[in-house]
Enzyme design. Structure first.
Site, PDB file in Angstrom:
ATOM      1  N   TYR A  86       0.848  -1.206   0.000  1.00 48.31           N
ATOM      2  CA  TYR A  86       0.000   0.000   0.000  1.00 48.31           C
ATOM      3  C   TYR A  86       0.877   1.248   0.000  1.00 48.31           C
ATOM      4  O   TYR A  86       0.692   2.171  -0.793  1.00 48.31           O
ATOM      5  CB  TYR A  86      -0.913  -0.024   1.236  1.00 48.31           C
ATOM      6  CG  TYR A  86      -1.671   1.280   1.463  1.00 48.31           C
ATOM      7  CD1 TYR A  86      -2.858   1.539   0.782  1.00 48.31           C
ATOM      8  CD2 TYR A  86      -1.191   2.256   2.350  1.00 48.31           C
ATOM      9  CE1 TYR A  86      -3.543   2.737   0.966  1.00 48.31           C
ATOM     10  CE2 TYR A  86      -1.868   3.447   2.543  1.00 48.31           C
ATOM     11  CZ  TYR A  86      -3.041   3.685   1.860  1.00 48.31           C
ATOM     12  OH  TYR A  86      -3.716   4.871   2.047  1.00 48.31           O
TER      13      TYR A  86
HETATM   14  N1  LIG Z   1      -9.590   7.407   5.829  1.00 50.95           N
HETATM   15  C1  LIG Z   1      -8.402   7.766   6.317  1.00 50.95           C
HETATM   16  O1  LIG Z   1      -8.226   7.889   7.541  1.00 50.95           O
HETATM   17  C2  LIG Z   1      -7.271   8.017   5.341  1.00 50.95           C
HETATM   18  C3  LIG Z   1      -5.953   8.188   5.852  1.00 50.95           C
HETATM   19  C4  LIG Z   1      -4.930   8.441   4.955  1.00 50.95           C
HETATM   20  C5  LIG Z   1      -5.180   8.531   3.597  1.00 50.95           C
HETATM   21  N2  LIG Z   1      -6.463   8.371   3.146  1.00 50.95           N
HETATM   22  C6  LIG Z   1      -6.707   8.477   1.706  1.00 50.95           C
HETATM   23  O2  LIG Z   1      -7.821   9.334   1.504  1.00 50.95           O
HETATM   24  C7  LIG Z   1      -8.622   8.846   0.420  1.00 50.95           C
HETATM   25  C8  LIG Z   1     -10.057   8.639   0.897  1.00 50.95           C
HETATM   26  O3  LIG Z   1     -10.058   7.763   2.020  1.00 50.95           O
HETATM   27  P1  LIG Z   1     -11.353   6.904   2.384  1.00 50.95           P
HETATM   28  O4  LIG Z   1     -11.069   6.283   3.696  1.00 50.95           O
HETATM   29  O5  LIG Z   1     -12.563   7.737   2.194  1.00 50.95           O
HETATM   30  O6  LIG Z   1     -11.267   5.804   1.215  1.00 50.95           O
HETATM   31  P2  LIG Z   1     -12.102   4.436   1.088  1.00 50.95           P
HETATM   32  O7  LIG Z   1     -13.465   4.641   1.604  1.00 50.95           O
HETATM   33  O8  LIG Z   1     -11.296   3.325   1.662  1.00 50.95           O
HETATM   34  O9  LIG Z   1     -12.077   4.191  -0.484  1.00 50.95           O
HETATM   35  C9  LIG Z   1     -12.657   5.100  -1.388  1.00 50.95           C
HETATM   36  C10 LIG Z   1     -13.286   4.370  -2.501  1.00 50.95           C
HETATM   37  O10 LIG Z   1     -12.301   3.746  -3.350  1.00 50.95           O
HETATM   38  C11 LIG Z   1     -13.017   2.762  -4.056  1.00 50.95           C
HETATM   39  N3  LIG Z   1     -12.203   1.710  -4.682  1.00 50.95           N
HETATM   40  C12 LIG Z   1     -11.456   0.752  -4.082  1.00 50.95           C
HETATM   41  N4  LIG Z   1     -10.973  -0.098  -4.996  1.00 50.95           N
HETATM   42  C13 LIG Z   1     -11.442   0.315  -6.194  1.00 50.95           C
HETATM   43  C14 LIG Z   1     -11.312  -0.169  -7.524  1.00 50.95           C
HETATM   44  N5  LIG Z   1     -10.624  -1.285  -7.809  1.00 50.95           N
HETATM   45  N6  LIG Z   1     -11.927   0.511  -8.521  1.00 50.95           N
HETATM   46  C15 LIG Z   1     -12.649   1.621  -8.262  1.00 50.95           C
HETATM   47  N7  LIG Z   1     -12.828   2.116  -7.027  1.00 50.95           N
HETATM   48  C16 LIG Z   1     -12.230   1.470  -6.005  1.00 50.95           C
HETATM   49  C17 LIG Z   1     -13.915   2.123  -3.015  1.00 50.95           C
HETATM   50  O11 LIG Z   1     -15.033   1.590  -3.697  1.00 50.95           O
HETATM   51  P3  LIG Z   1     -16.114   0.606  -2.987  1.00 50.95           P
HETATM   52  O12 LIG Z   1     -17.176   1.545  -2.526  1.00 50.95           O
HETATM   53  O13 LIG Z   1     -16.519  -0.335  -4.031  1.00 50.95           O
HETATM   54  O14 LIG Z   1     -15.402  -0.053  -1.839  1.00 50.95           O
HETATM   55  C18 LIG Z   1     -14.222   3.246  -2.049  1.00 50.95           C
HETATM   56  O15 LIG Z   1     -15.545   3.707  -2.084  1.00 50.95           O
HETATM   57  C19 LIG Z   1      -7.960   7.559  -0.075  1.00 50.95           C
HETATM   58  O16 LIG Z   1      -7.155   7.839  -1.197  1.00 50.95           O
HETATM   59  C20 LIG Z   1      -7.106   7.131   1.105  1.00 50.95           C
HETATM   60  O17 LIG Z   1      -5.969   6.388   0.723  1.00 50.95           O
HETATM   61  C21 LIG Z   1      -7.497   8.111   3.982  1.00 50.95           C
END
Ligand SMILES: NC(=O)c1ccc[n+]([C@@H]2O[C@H](COP(=O)([O-])OP(=O)(O)OC[C@H]3O[C@@H](n4cnc5c(N)ncnc54)[C@H](OP(=O)(O)O)[C@@H]3O)[C@@H](O)[C@H]2O)c1
Length: 234
Positions: free
Chosen positions: A146
Site C-alpha cells: 500500500y
Molecule cells: N480514511 C483515512 O483515515 C485516510 C488516511 C490516509 C489517507 N487516506 C486516503 O484518503 C482517500 C479517501 O479515504 P477513504 O477512507 O474515504 O477511502 P475508502 O473509503 O477506503 O475508499 C474510497 C473508494 O475507493 C473505491 N475503490 C477501491 N478499490 C477500487 C477499484 N478497484 N476501482 C474503483 N474504485 C475502487 C472504493 O469503492 P467501494 O465503494 O466499491 O469499496 C471506495 O468507495 C484515499 O485515497 C485514502 O488512501 C485516507
C-alpha cells in the site's frame, strides 16, 4: 460560461462523498466514480451529480471508465484521484494485492491524467489532485505494498506537474488518520491517535479544506500537502 465539472474518483462514501457534497454546496457541478452502489450515491444524484461506475482493478476497467466519462463531458475543472484500496500484506496473496493497488493508486491516475488532459485544457482553470497518504513519508512494516503504491502516486504528482505546467496544476494531499473504520477497536484507536501531535480524528473536512486551497491557489504545483496532525514532529 458555466464552470466545467469536477471529477472525484471513488466518491460514494467517506472522504470522497464528503468532498463531493461540499463542492455541490459551493455550486460546482460534480461527476463521481463509484464501484459499489452505496447509500450516499442517491444523495448525490438527487443534487444533480453525475455518478459513473468504474472499476480500476485493471487497464480494461480504467479505459472503459475514461470512454464513458468522455461521452458525458467535454471539459473538466479538476480531477481528484481519491479511489483507494487499503490492503495489508497477506501471505499467499502478496502479488495479487500489490497488482491491485498499483492499478488503483498508480495506473488509474496515470491513464486518466494522460487521456483526460484534453478535458482539462477545455477549462480556463484546471487542477489534478492526487490523494496520497502520509505513510509514504516513512514506510510501513505491515502495509508495504500500500505504502509503495501511494509513494508511486506522489511521484506522479511531480512528473505530471512538470508535464502539464503552466495550464494544469498538479498537486497531492497526504493525510494521516482522517476517519476510523467502524470495526477499528478501542486499542487501535488509542494507539493511532497517540501517533500525532494533535491527537484527534479530524474527519474528512480537512481534505476538503486542502483541496479548496490547492484549487484556489494559482502558485502551487508539484506539491504534496502534508495533513498529518503533526505526526512528523512527535
Ligand atoms: N480514511 C483515512 O483515515 C485516510 C488516511 C490516509 C489517507 N487516506 C486516503 O484518503 C482517500 C479517501 O479515504 P477513504 O477512507 O474515504 O477511502 P475508502 O473509503 O477506503 O475508499 C474510497 C473508494 O475507493 C473505491 N475503490 C477501491 N478499490 C477500487 C477499484 N478497484 N476501482 C474503483 N474504485 C475502487 C472504493 O469503492 P467501494 O465503494 O466499491 O469499496 C471506495 O468507495 C484515499 O485515497 C485514502 O488512501 C485516507
Amino acid at each position: 460560461m458555466p464552470t466545467a465539472p469536477i471529477l472525484i474518483t471513488g466518491a460514494s462514501q467517506r472522504v470522497g462523498l464528503h468532498c463531493a457534497e461540499r463542492l455541490l454546496d459551493d455550486g460546482h457541478p460534480v461527476i463521481i466514480s463509484y464501484r459499489s452502489e452505496r447509500e450516499g450515491l442517491e444523495r448525490l444524484r438527487e443534487r444533480g451529480a453525475l455518478t459513473l461506475f468504474a472499476d480500476f482493478s485493471d487497464e480494461a476497467g480504467i479505459l472503459a471508465f475514461i470512454a464513458v466519462l468522455k461521452k458525458h463531458t467535454d471539459a473538466l475543472r479538476a480531477i481528484v484521484h481519491n479511489a483507494s484500496s487499503w490492503q495489508a500484506d497477506t501471505p499467499g496473496q502478496e502479488a495479487q494485492a500489490f497488482a491491485q493497488m498499483v492499478s488503483v493508486h498508480m495506473l488509474a491516475p496515470y491513464l486518466i491524467n494522460l487521456h483526460c488532459a484534453d478535458l482539462l485544457h477545455a477549462s480556463p482553470q484546471a487542477d489534478i489532485v492526487h490523494i496520497s497518504d502520509d505513510v509514504a513519508r516513512k514506510g510501513s512494516s505491515k502495509h508495504i505494498a500500500y505504502c509503495a503504491t501511494k509513494a508511486g502516486l506522489d511521484s506522479l504528482t511531480l512528473s505530471f506537474a512538470a508535464k502539464y505546467a503552466p495550464r494544469i496544476k498538479v498537486n497531492g494531499i497526504a493525510p494521516a488518520l482522517l476517519m476510523f473504520n467502524e470495526d477499528d477497536d478501542a486499542a487501535y484507536r488509542a494507539k493511532t491517535l497517540a501517533k500525532s501531535a494533535m491527537g484527534i480524528e479530524p474527519g474528512p473536512q480537512v481534505v476538503y479544506q486542502s483541496l479548496r486551497y490547492l484549487m484556489d491557489n494559482p502558485y502551487v504545483t508539484g506539491t504534496t500537502l502534508t495533513v498529518n496532525g503533526g505526526r512528523h514532529v512527535k
